[in-house]
Design an enzyme around this catalytic site. Sequence first.
Site, PDB file in Angstrom:
ATOM      1  CB  SER A 148      -2.824  -4.134   5.954  1.00 52.72           C
ATOM      2  OG  SER A 148      -2.777  -2.843   6.536  1.00 52.72           O
ATOM      3  CE1 TYR A 161       0.843  -3.296   1.308  1.00 51.66           C
ATOM      4  CE2 TYR A 161      -0.411  -1.891   2.795  1.00 51.66           C
ATOM      5  CZ  TYR A 161       0.392  -2.992   2.581  1.00 51.66           C
ATOM      6  OH  TYR A 161       0.743  -3.791   3.636  1.00 51.66           O
TER       7      TYR A 161
END
Length: 257
Positions: A148, A161
């Site tokens: 990400s 995360y």
Amino acid sequence: MATSQCRRLEGKVALVTAATAGIGLATAERLAEEGASVFICSRKQDNVDDAVKALRAKGLEVAGCACHVGSHEQRQRLVEQCVQKYGGLDVLVSNAAVNPGAGPISETTPDVVDKVLDINIKAAVLLVKEALPHLLRRPGSSIIFVSSVTAFNPPEPIGMYAVSKTALLGLTKGLAAELGPRGVRVNCVAPGIVPTKFSAALVDTPELAAQQAETTMLKRLGRPSEQAAAIAFLASPDAAYITGETLVVAGGMHSRL
């Protein structure tokens, strides 16, 4: 998604985790469009069945099974069923991830830390371990992790995360160095903000979506098909001399550690 005119993966076998929605589903579709036989998984068999049916209706060669990637037995079964179905494995796309909590990293509870690390990092490593004997038998094989853009600057409220996604950048480098001499390339894609069920908290109102779009140089959010195209490139012979790299597909968002 527009049908790809490329057939760079003809005769290849790809395994894509978490592939019944969002980026995973788009990736399965793109790889199959390029000629691969694609084996998919998700935690729920009904979701797998629906995705396989939809992709087969488009004339694509896709099969799959339910798999919780946090389970050793289910990871093992996933790889075995893929190889039994299609005779080998050329491409592993590790896409499964969870984000069970939100808030400051310093306030993250132990159970949330455990789950994030278990699924987003540990399961990715152990899935590679299961798949590697098969990948080593196929010239030109590759592994692609889905990280990400948040990995480069972990933001609140998804800091824990994002930190797990930072770890995938290091995992990519470490495995690439190990496996390059053995003929397996290892790369990573770092998506920007793509409106999917997984990212709903970041874009669930028009105002939030507009704010996220403003953080990009292109002034728009990404599409699952754009991430899938990057993954297909990294899996293909066009990327034969690329390993250990993270390709940021984020419309120009800031992406450096």
